[in-house]
Enzyme design. Structure first.
Site, PDB file in Angstrom:
ATOM      1  N   GLY A 187     -23.207  -5.792   9.946  1.00  0.00           N
ATOM      2  CA  GLY A 187     -23.845  -6.919   9.258  1.00  0.00           C
ATOM      3  C   GLY A 187     -23.044  -8.208   9.339  1.00  0.00           C
ATOM      4  NE  ARG A 197     -27.289 -10.348  14.205  1.00  0.00           N
ATOM      5  CZ  ARG A 197     -26.804  -9.142  13.986  1.00  0.00           C
ATOM      6  NH1 ARG A 197     -27.547  -8.081  14.259  1.00  0.00           N
ATOM      7  NH2 ARG A 197     -25.600  -8.981  13.490  1.00  0.00           N
ATOM      8  CE  LYS A 233     -30.758  -2.573  15.350  1.00  0.00           C
ATOM      9  NZ  LYS A 233     -31.435  -1.598  14.411  1.00  0.00           N
ATOM     10  CB  SER A 234     -33.533 -10.291  14.659  1.00  0.00           C
ATOM     11  OG  SER A 234     -33.593 -10.163  16.044  1.00  0.00           O
ATOM     12  CG  HIS A 253     -40.145  -5.157  16.426  1.00  0.00           C
ATOM     13  ND1 HIS A 253     -39.440  -5.901  15.507  1.00  0.00           N
ATOM     14  CD2 HIS A 253     -39.774  -3.865  16.225  1.00  0.00           C
ATOM     15  CE1 HIS A 253     -38.690  -5.085  14.779  1.00  0.00           C
ATOM     16  NE2 HIS A 253     -38.872  -3.850  15.188  1.00  0.00           N
ATOM     17  CB  THR A 267     -36.252  -5.995  10.988  1.00  0.00           C
ATOM     18  OG1 THR A 267     -36.070  -6.572  12.274  1.00  0.00           O
ATOM     19  CG2 THR A 267     -37.710  -5.803  10.698  1.00  0.00           C
ATOM     20  CB  THR A 268     -33.008  -3.374   7.747  1.00  0.00           C
ATOM     21  OG1 THR A 268     -33.162  -2.813   9.053  1.00  0.00           O
ATOM     22  CG2 THR A 268     -32.913  -2.278   6.715  1.00  0.00           C
TER      23      THR A 268
HETATM   24  P1  A3P Z   1     -25.225  -5.085  13.222  1.00  0.00           P
HETATM   25  O1  A3P Z   1     -25.560  -3.999  14.176  1.00  0.00           O
HETATM   26  O2  A3P Z   1     -24.685  -6.306  13.895  1.00  0.00           O
HETATM   27  O3  A3P Z   1     -24.358  -4.641  12.100  1.00  0.00           O
HETATM   28  P2  A3P Z   1     -32.663  -4.769  12.198  1.00  0.00           P
HETATM   29  O4  A3P Z   1     -32.790  -4.535  10.742  1.00  0.00           O
HETATM   30  O5  A3P Z   1     -33.564  -5.852  12.730  1.00  0.00           O
HETATM   31  O6  A3P Z   1     -32.717  -3.506  12.961  1.00  0.00           O
HETATM   32  O7  A3P Z   1     -31.202  -5.393  12.412  1.00  0.00           O
HETATM   33  C1  A3P Z   1     -30.069  -4.589  12.195  1.00  0.00           C
HETATM   34  C2  A3P Z   1     -28.874  -5.478  11.975  1.00  0.00           C
HETATM   35  O8  A3P Z   1     -28.940  -6.050  10.681  1.00  0.00           O
HETATM   36  C3  A3P Z   1     -27.588  -4.672  12.039  1.00  0.00           C
HETATM   37  O9  A3P Z   1     -26.594  -5.574  12.539  1.00  0.00           O
HETATM   38  C4  A3P Z   1     -27.390  -4.334  10.573  1.00  0.00           C
HETATM   39  O10 A3P Z   1     -26.067  -3.968  10.245  1.00  0.00           O
HETATM   40  C5  A3P Z   1     -27.789  -5.639   9.917  1.00  0.00           C
HETATM   41  N1  A3P Z   1     -28.196  -5.484   8.515  1.00  0.00           N
HETATM   42  C6  A3P Z   1     -28.894  -4.484   7.949  1.00  0.00           C
HETATM   43  N2  A3P Z   1     -29.057  -4.702   6.635  1.00  0.00           N
HETATM   44  C7  A3P Z   1     -28.453  -5.877   6.351  1.00  0.00           C
HETATM   45  C8  A3P Z   1     -28.265  -6.645   5.157  1.00  0.00           C
HETATM   46  N3  A3P Z   1     -28.732  -6.230   3.999  1.00  0.00           N
HETATM   47  N4  A3P Z   1     -27.589  -7.805   5.253  1.00  0.00           N
HETATM   48  C9  A3P Z   1     -27.105  -8.242   6.429  1.00  0.00           C
HETATM   49  N5  A3P Z   1     -27.232  -7.561   7.601  1.00  0.00           N
HETATM   50  C10 A3P Z   1     -27.903  -6.393   7.562  1.00  0.00           C
END
Ligand code: A3P
Length: 325
Positions: A293, A157, A74-75, A135, A77-78
Site C-alpha cells: 500500500g 495509479r 491494482k489501482s 475494469h 480498487t479494494t
Molecule cells: P501494492 O501491491 O502496491 O501494495 P487493487 O485493490 O486495485 O487490486 O489494488 C491493490 C493495491 O492497493 C495493492 O498495492 C494493495 O496493497 C493496495 N491497497 C489495498 N488496500 C489498501 C488501502 N486500504 N489503502 C491503501 N492501499 C491499499
C-alpha cells in the site's frame, strides 16, 4: 504468440453464436500458461473474463442510482470499494457493526466483468443504491451505464506501481508458476510497454475515463491513488459530495470523516481477521489484496534498463502537481 486449448477457446467452439465464434480469431497474448489476454475492442481482456465482459456489455441494465467503481486492476480498487461502501452506508451501519468487519470489500462490491454472466440475478436483485465494479475501459462500458444517471468513480495509479503490484499479485496467486524464472518482471514490463497488460493499454484506459470526466464532471469522478494517499480525508469528503450524500456539519464536527478514513486504512483492513485468514471463492486468501500500500514501491524492483525504458510510460504527476521524472 497465440496459444490453443484455453478454456475460452473451448467454450467458444461449443457456442453456436457466430459473432462469438469469431472471437476465437482475436489476437491473443500469453503472460503465463494460465494467463492470457484477448485484444477485444482495443482492450487486452483476460481470457477468463472475455465471455463475461461481452455478456456484461450486452445485458447489463444500469439504474440511475448505481455507483460504478471503474479501475485498472491494482489501482486501489479494494480501498475505494471499502471507502464508497462505508460512506454510502454510514447511516445504516455504525463502524463497529460494519459488514467490512466480516467480509472482504470484494464480497460487498461485486465485480461485474466476471460475475454478471455467472450470477446475474444476485446483481439484479440488489437493493439500490448498488455499488458495483468493472475494469473495462470507458469505451467498452454497457450503453446503459453511459446514458443513465448512474455515477462512475474511476481510480488510477502510477503505471509502474500498478505493474509491480500486479506482478506481485500473480506471484501470490500462482506461486508454482510465477517464479522469477517463469514470469520475470522484465517480461511483464516489456509486454506492458507494448500496451499488452491486464485491461491495457494503460494510457487508453486512463485517458478514456479522464476525457469523459472532463465532459461530464457530475457523472464521472476521476481519482488518483497517490492523491488519496496524500489526503484521504479530503477525498472521503469529496466522494460523499459527489455521491450526493455529503457529510453534515454535525458529522464533520464529530470526526466521522476521519473515522471512515481510519477504518478503511490499509493497516486497519489488512489486519482484520477476515482479510488475514479469509479466502475468496476462487481459493486464494483475501490477504492478496493487501501487500504494501505504498506510493513508489516500483522503484525497489525496476532494473536500470527498465528505468530507461520506462520513459514509454510517460511522466506521472505527483499529488502535489510536480512530475515524477
Ligand atoms: P501494492 O501491491 O502496491 O501494495 P487493487 O485493490 O486495485 O487490486 O489494488 C491493490 C493495491 O492497493 C495493492 O498495492 C494493495 O496493497 C493496495 N491497497 C489495498 N488496500 C489498501 C488501502 N486500504 N489503502 C491503501 N492501499 C491499499
Amino acid at each position: 504468440n497465440s496459444s490453443s486449448g484455453s478454456g475460452v477457446e473451448e467454450e467458444l467452439t461449443n457456442n453456436d453464436n457466430i459473432e462469438e465464434l469469431q472471437l476465437s480469431s482475436l489476437p491473443q497474448e500469453k503472460l503465463l500458461d494460465s494467463i492470457s489476454f484477448y485484444l477485444y475492442q482495443g482492450c487486452w481482456v483476460p481470457s477468463t473474463f472475455l465471455n463475461g465482459v461481452i455478456y456484461f456489455q450486452k445485458h447489463f441494465e444500469a439504474r440511475d442510482t448505481d455507483i460504478i467503481l471503474a479501475s485498472i486492476p491494482k489501482s486501489g480498487t479494494t480501498w475505494l470499494k471499502a471507502l464508497i461502501f462505508t460512506i454510502v452506508n454510514r447511516s445504516r451501519y455504525a463502524l463497529q457493526e460494519s459488514p467490512l468487519l466480516a467480509s472482504n470489500p470484494h464480497e460487498l462490491v461485486p465485480f461485474l466483468d466476471n460475475h454478471y454472466m455467472k450470477n446475474q440475478s444476485s446483481i439484479d436483485d440488489l437493493s439500490s443504491p448498488r455499488i458495483l465494479n468493472t475494469h473495462v475501459p470507458f469505451a467498452l462500458l454497457p450503453h446503459s451505464i453511459v446514458t443513465s444517471n448512474s455515477r462512475i468513480i474511476y481510480t488510477c495509479r502510477n503505471p509502474l506501481d500498478q505493474l509491480v503490484s500486479y506482478w506481485h499479485f500473480l506471484l501470490a496467486l500462482y506461486p508454482e508458476q510465477t517464479t522469477m524464472k517463469l514470469l520475470p518482471l522484465e517480461k511483464a514490463f516489456e509486454m506492458a510497454c507494448q500496451g499488452v497488460q491486464i485491461y491495457g493499454p494503460f494510457w487508453e484506459h486512463l485517458l478514456g475515463y479522464w476525457k469523459a470526466s472532463l465532459e461530464h464532471p457530475d457523472k464521472i469522478l476521476f481519482l488518483k491513488y497517490e492523491d488519496l494517499k496524500e489526503d484521504v480525508n479530503f477525498h472521503v469528503k469529496r466522494l460523499a459530495d459527489f455521491l450526493g450524500c455529503p457529510f453534515s456539519v454535525d458529522e464533520e464536527r464529530r470526526g466521522v470523516i476521519e473515522e471512515i478514513s481510519k477504518f478503511c486504512s490499509f493497516d486497519n483492513l489488512k489486519n482484520l481477521e477476515v482479510n488475514k485468514l479469509g479466502k475468496r471463492p476462487a481459493g486464494h486468501g483475501n490477504s492478496v489484496f493487501f501487500r504494501k500500500g505504498n506510493v513508489g514501491d516500483s522503484q525497489n524492483y525496476l532494473t536500470s534498463s527498465m528505468e530507461k525504458r520506462s520513459i514509454q510510460f510517460g511522466p506521472w504527476p505527483r499529488a502535489s502537481g510536480t512530475l515524477r521524472k
